[in-house]
Structure formats: C-alpha cells, structure tokens
Design a protein around this motif. Structure first.
Motif, PDB file in Angstrom:
ATOM      1  N   ILE A   3     139.737  79.375  29.003  1.00 53.04           N
ATOM      2  CA  ILE A   3     137.883  79.499  28.815  1.00 53.04           C
ATOM      3  C   ILE A   3     137.231  78.185  29.258  1.00 53.04           C
ATOM      4  N   THR A   4     136.463  78.108  29.598  1.00 49.52           N
ATOM      5  CA  THR A   4     136.274  76.482  29.897  1.00 49.52           C
ATOM      6  C   THR A   4     135.132  75.471  29.017  1.00 49.52           C
ATOM      7  N   SER A   5     133.814  76.726  28.079  1.00 49.02           N
ATOM      8  CA  SER A   5     133.214  75.671  27.226  1.00 49.02           C
ATOM      9  C   SER A   5     133.695  75.977  26.082  1.00 49.02           C
ATOM     10  N   ASP A   6     133.462  74.591  25.126  1.00 45.25           N
ATOM     11  CA  ASP A   6     133.132  75.047  23.789  1.00 45.25           C
ATOM     12  C   ASP A   6     131.531  74.152  22.747  1.00 45.25           C
ATOM     13  N   TRP A   7     131.025  74.476  22.414  1.00 49.54           N
ATOM     14  CA  TRP A   7     129.652  73.878  21.544  1.00 49.54           C
ATOM     15  C   TRP A   7     130.030  74.178  20.351  1.00 49.54           C
ATOM     16  N   HIS A   8     130.932  74.142  19.962  1.00 48.74           N
ATOM     17  CA  HIS A   8     131.333  73.822  18.162  1.00 48.74           C
ATOM     18  C   HIS A   8     132.392  72.614  18.097  1.00 48.74           C
ATOM     19  N   ILE A   9     131.885  71.646  17.797  1.00 49.19           N
ATOM     20  CA  ILE A   9     133.066  70.318  17.739  1.00 49.19           C
ATOM     21  C   ILE A   9     132.091  69.313  17.173  1.00 49.19           C
ATOM     22  N   HIS A  10     133.405  69.036  15.639  1.00 49.13           N
ATOM     23  CA  HIS A  10     133.077  67.836  15.291  1.00 49.13           C
ATOM     24  C   HIS A  10     133.729  66.779  15.477  1.00 49.13           C
ATOM     25  N   SER A  11     132.833  65.221  15.128  1.00 56.47           N
ATOM     26  CA  SER A  11     133.550  63.970  15.264  1.00 56.47           C
ATOM     27  C   SER A  11     133.743  63.283  13.800  1.00 56.47           C
ATOM     28  N   LYS A  32     142.276  69.705  28.714  1.00 58.60           N
ATOM     29  CA  LYS A  32     142.323  71.323  28.429  1.00 58.60           C
ATOM     30  C   LYS A  32     141.450  71.770  29.428  1.00 58.60           C
ATOM     31  N   GLY A  33     141.367  71.465  30.141  1.00 60.40           N
ATOM     32  CA  GLY A  33     140.115  71.890  31.646  1.00 60.40           C
ATOM     33  C   GLY A  33     138.221  72.948  30.711  1.00 60.40           C
ATOM     34  N   ILE A  34     137.766  72.032  29.637  1.00 58.38           N
ATOM     35  CA  ILE A  34     136.412  72.088  29.114  1.00 58.38           C
ATOM     36  C   ILE A  34     135.875  71.937  30.017  1.00 58.38           C
ATOM     37  N   ARG A  35     135.212  72.128  30.266  1.00 61.41           N
ATOM     38  CA  ARG A  35     134.133  71.590  31.824  1.00 61.41           C
ATOM     39  C   ARG A  35     132.712  71.129  30.742  1.00 61.41           C
ATOM     40  N   ASP A  36     132.245  72.418  29.834  1.00 68.78           N
ATOM     41  CA  ASP A  36     131.193  72.105  29.484  1.00 68.78           C
ATOM     42  C   ASP A  36     131.351  72.508  28.457  1.00 68.78           C
ATOM     43  N   PHE A  37     130.586  71.215  26.944  1.00 63.39           N
ATOM     44  CA  PHE A  37     130.408  71.237  25.798  1.00 63.39           C
ATOM     45  C   PHE A  37     129.631  70.511  25.321  1.00 63.39           C
ATOM     46  N   GLY A  38     130.460  70.581  23.798  1.00 62.88           N
ATOM     47  CA  GLY A  38     129.430  69.706  23.081  1.00 62.88           C
ATOM     48  C   GLY A  38     129.361  68.920  21.030  1.00 62.88           C
ATOM     49  N   LEU A  39     128.466  68.468  21.015  1.00 69.75           N
ATOM     50  CA  LEU A  39     129.404  67.672  19.786  1.00 69.75           C
ATOM     51  C   LEU A  39     128.000  68.153  19.125  1.00 69.75           C
ATOM     52  N   THR A  40     128.423  68.446  17.065  1.00 72.00           N
ATOM     53  CA  THR A  40     127.952  69.319  16.641  1.00 72.00           C
ATOM     54  C   THR A  40     128.144  68.860  15.130  1.00 72.00           C
ATOM     55  N   PRO A  66     126.343  64.971  32.275  1.00 72.21           N
ATOM     56  CA  PRO A  66     125.541  66.011  31.978  1.00 72.21           C
ATOM     57  C   PRO A  66     125.699  67.553  31.705  1.00 72.21           C
ATOM     58  N   HIS A  67     127.971  67.463  31.714  1.00 75.86           N
ATOM     59  CA  HIS A  67     128.217  68.662  30.631  1.00 75.86           C
ATOM     60  C   HIS A  67     128.248  68.793  29.505  1.00 75.86           C
ATOM     61  N   PHE A  68     128.426  67.764  29.638  1.00 72.09           N
ATOM     62  CA  PHE A  68     128.645  66.950  27.795  1.00 72.09           C
ATOM     63  C   PHE A  68     127.295  67.133  27.345  1.00 72.09           C
ATOM     64  N   HIS A  69     127.158  67.735  26.253  1.00 76.62           N
ATOM     65  CA  HIS A  69     126.078  67.831  24.979  1.00 76.62           C
ATOM     66  C   HIS A  69     125.790  67.907  23.405  1.00 76.62           C
ATOM     67  N   PHE A  70     125.112  67.221  23.508  1.00 76.12           N
ATOM     68  CA  PHE A  70     124.661  66.182  22.150  1.00 76.12           C
ATOM     69  C   PHE A  70     123.606  67.956  21.175  1.00 76.12           C
ATOM     70  N   GLY A  71     124.677  68.365  19.883  1.00 76.89           N
ATOM     71  CA  GLY A  71     124.236  69.558  19.247  1.00 76.89           C
ATOM     72  C   GLY A  71     124.355  69.206  17.778  1.00 76.89           C
ATOM     73  N   VAL A  72     123.864  69.988  16.864  1.00 74.39           N
ATOM     74  CA  VAL A  72     124.451  70.329  15.382  1.00 74.39           C
ATOM     75  C   VAL A  72     124.946  70.601  15.066  1.00 74.39           C
ATOM     76  N   GLU A  73     125.088  71.180  13.576  1.00 70.40           N
ATOM     77  CA  GLU A  73     126.169  71.865  13.055  1.00 70.40           C
ATOM     78  C   GLU A  73     124.375  71.748  12.012  1.00 70.40           C
ATOM     79  N   VAL A  74     123.639  73.163  11.338  1.00 72.47           N
ATOM     80  CA  VAL A  74     123.195  73.064  10.050  1.00 72.47           C
ATOM     81  C   VAL A  74     123.929  74.394   9.515  1.00 72.47           C
ATOM     82  N   SER A 248     135.032  75.566  19.083  1.00 71.51           N
ATOM     83  CA  SER A 248     136.576  75.815  18.574  1.00 71.51           C
ATOM     84  C   SER A 248     136.284  75.717  16.856  1.00 71.51           C
ATOM     85  N   ASP A 249     135.636  74.654  16.734  1.00 77.78           N
ATOM     86  CA  ASP A 249     135.019  74.637  15.415  1.00 77.78           C
ATOM     87  C   ASP A 249     136.111  73.244  15.153  1.00 77.78           C
ATOM     88  N   CYS A 250     136.566  72.660  15.846  1.00 76.30           N
ATOM     89  CA  CYS A 250     137.433  71.806  15.713  1.00 76.30           C
ATOM     90  C   CYS A 250     137.297  69.913  14.399  1.00 76.30           C
TER      91      CYS A 250
END
Length: 286
Positions: A3-11, A32-40, A66-74, A248-250
């Motif tokens: 697994i190299t991506s994660d699109w559900h992470i909280h700060s 962790k080897g996660i190359r493409d991911f985003g903050l939500t 460019p591989h780290f993106h800004f998102g939201v969880e609604v 991951s919903d971390c």
C-alpha cells in the motif's frame, strides 16, 4: 501487495481528538512508504470551517510536496441543522445538532463550491457518521444509512465515499464491543439491492469507495466475522467496477498504521493494488 497511498488522515486541527502535527505526518508517511496521501480534517457543518483554515495554513507551512494533498472529510448532515446553526442560537455545536430534525429531511454537507475554492481543497471525502433523526432500530438505521450513502455517492463535490456501514456509539456493550445490532451479527441483513444500487451510483458518478483501515478493518471493537464479511463486500464492489481508495483514518499523534496486515487482508479476498490516487499537484512556476 504494498500500500503506497492514504487519502483519509486527520491532524491536530480536526475538531475531534486527532492530534498529529503535519510535519510528523510527512516524515512518518515517508518512513511507511506512503508516497501519495492527503490531509482530511473534519467538517460537519460550516461551524467547523475555521478548523479547515488552520489545517490549510499548517499544510502550506510545511512546503508540501506535489504528492501530498489537501482535502477534507465532510459528514452527511441535514440542511435543517446547517440552517439552525447559522442562526447563532447554539453554543459550540462542534458536531452539529444530531437531534431535533425530521426523518426524511433534506440531506447536506457543510461545504460548498466557494469553500472548496477558498480553502484550496483538492478532494472531498464524505462519510455517513450517525443516523439522521430515525429510531435506533435495525431496519430504520439501515434504510437511513443507505439513503445517506446514496446522497454522498451522487453529490457533485464528493470524491470518495468514506467507510460505508461504519457504526459507533449505540449498541456497544460494557467493553465497548459490538456484537449484534445494527449489522454486526449478520451483514446479510442489509439487502443486496442496496449494495447494488450504491455500487451503480458510485460507478455512474465516478466516485471512489474507501477501504477504511482504522474504523472498519482493524477496529478492535468489531467482531471478526463482520470484518470477514465486510472484506467480501468490498471485493464485490470492486467486481462491479467500483474504484476503491485506501484511508487509514488516522487520529493518533503518530502515523502508526499496520499497512502490512491490511495488505494481507485485502489479498485474501482478491483485492489488488489498483487504488484511487490523485495525480501529483502541478506547482506554479515562478
């Protein structure tokens, strides 16, 4: 499978107990080897938008690649809640109102297209998080959750439908575990027609469906039999042409996610590493 991506992470800017620094996330994702991911971070209603402003400032302050993106969880909420909170009559409605509305109400999310532009939101994860004013009874909750999932699957701003059929709160035993209601004793109580309708809507509207690690697959309060059936459900969605994403919903202070175990779980039902992924962000030249 890796697994190299994660699109559900909280700060730490999220409105709940999440507490991770964005700088730590960047370092630990690389480890962790996660190359493409985003903050939500969470948006339940527009009341939470100041959290998103802080999240975006911290994101930018870390010179994101460019591989780290800004998102939201609604969250799926009601238009009634959004209108009520906008009246200013409620003190600190961080999680919305959660009660007082009418079953069958108009559904909504807490952002609009102007917010997406203002906060430079690159993608939106949308989740069903609680029943919408229906009795806490199995069939009523199933119908309501399906209605919310369908709303998210067809909403023009939502890119990923988060953790379908996740549940927390009511029906936990004294140890915090779920044994039966609303679908933990038998995932088959959810009609197949609902799964088919949801899959068709997701495909038609070009959404992804999330494989949620912390909330579903590695949730210590869910019975093993449910997790197995849920994996089979995800595989069935994929067989219908649904694009799956990893989340991951971390919510923790550190990015300690057991991706290896999850990889093995997914491989056991034939899900391969062909997951939803945003392309690298194109940086403006200066």
């Amino acid at each position: 499978m890796k697994i190299t991506s994660d699109w559900h992470i909280h700060s730490r800017n999220s409105c709940d107990a999440a507490c991770m620094l964005v700088s730590d996330l960047i370092l630990e994702a690389e480890e962790k080897g996660i190359r493409d991911f985003g903050l939500t971070d969470h948006v339940h209603t527009p009341y939470n938008l100041p959290d998103i402003a802080r999240s975006h400032r911290e994101f930018l302050s870390n010179d994101p690649s460019p591989h780290f993106h800004f998102g939201v969880e609604v969250s799926c909420v009601s238009q009634w809640e959004i209108d009520e909170i906008a009246s200013g009559r409620y003190d600190n409605p961080v999680y919305g109102l959660r009660s007082g509305g009418q079953a069958g109400c108009d559904l909504a999310i807490g952002i609009n297209a102007q917010d997406v532009a203002a906060y430079q939101i690159e993608y939106v994860v949308g989740g069903t998080h609680w029943p919408m004013y229906v009795p806490l009874e199995r069939e009523a909750v199933i119908r309501d959750y399906h209605r919310q999932n369908m709303f998210l699957a067809t909403h023009p701003l939502v890119d990923i439908v988060a953790h379908p059929w996740w549940w927390m709160g009511h029906w936990q035993d004294d140890s915090g575990n779920f044994d039966a209601e609303p679908w933990f004793d038998d995932f088959g109580v959810i009609p197949k027609s609902m799964h088919d309708e949801f899959a068709a809507a997701v495909v038609e509207h070009h959404k992804a469906v999330e494989i949620n690690i912390s909330a579903n697959l590695l949730n210590p309060h869910y019975p093993a039999r449910f997790v197995r059936h849920y994996l089979e459900y995800l595989a069935e969605l994929e067989s219908k042409g649904v694009c799956l994403s990893i989340g991951s919903d971390c919510h923790s202070a550190h990015y300690d996610i057991d991706f290896d175990t999850v990889s093995q779980m997914l491989e056991s039902v034939g899900i391969e590493n062909d997951f939803w992924c945003l392309p690298p962000r194109i940086e403006a030249s200066g």
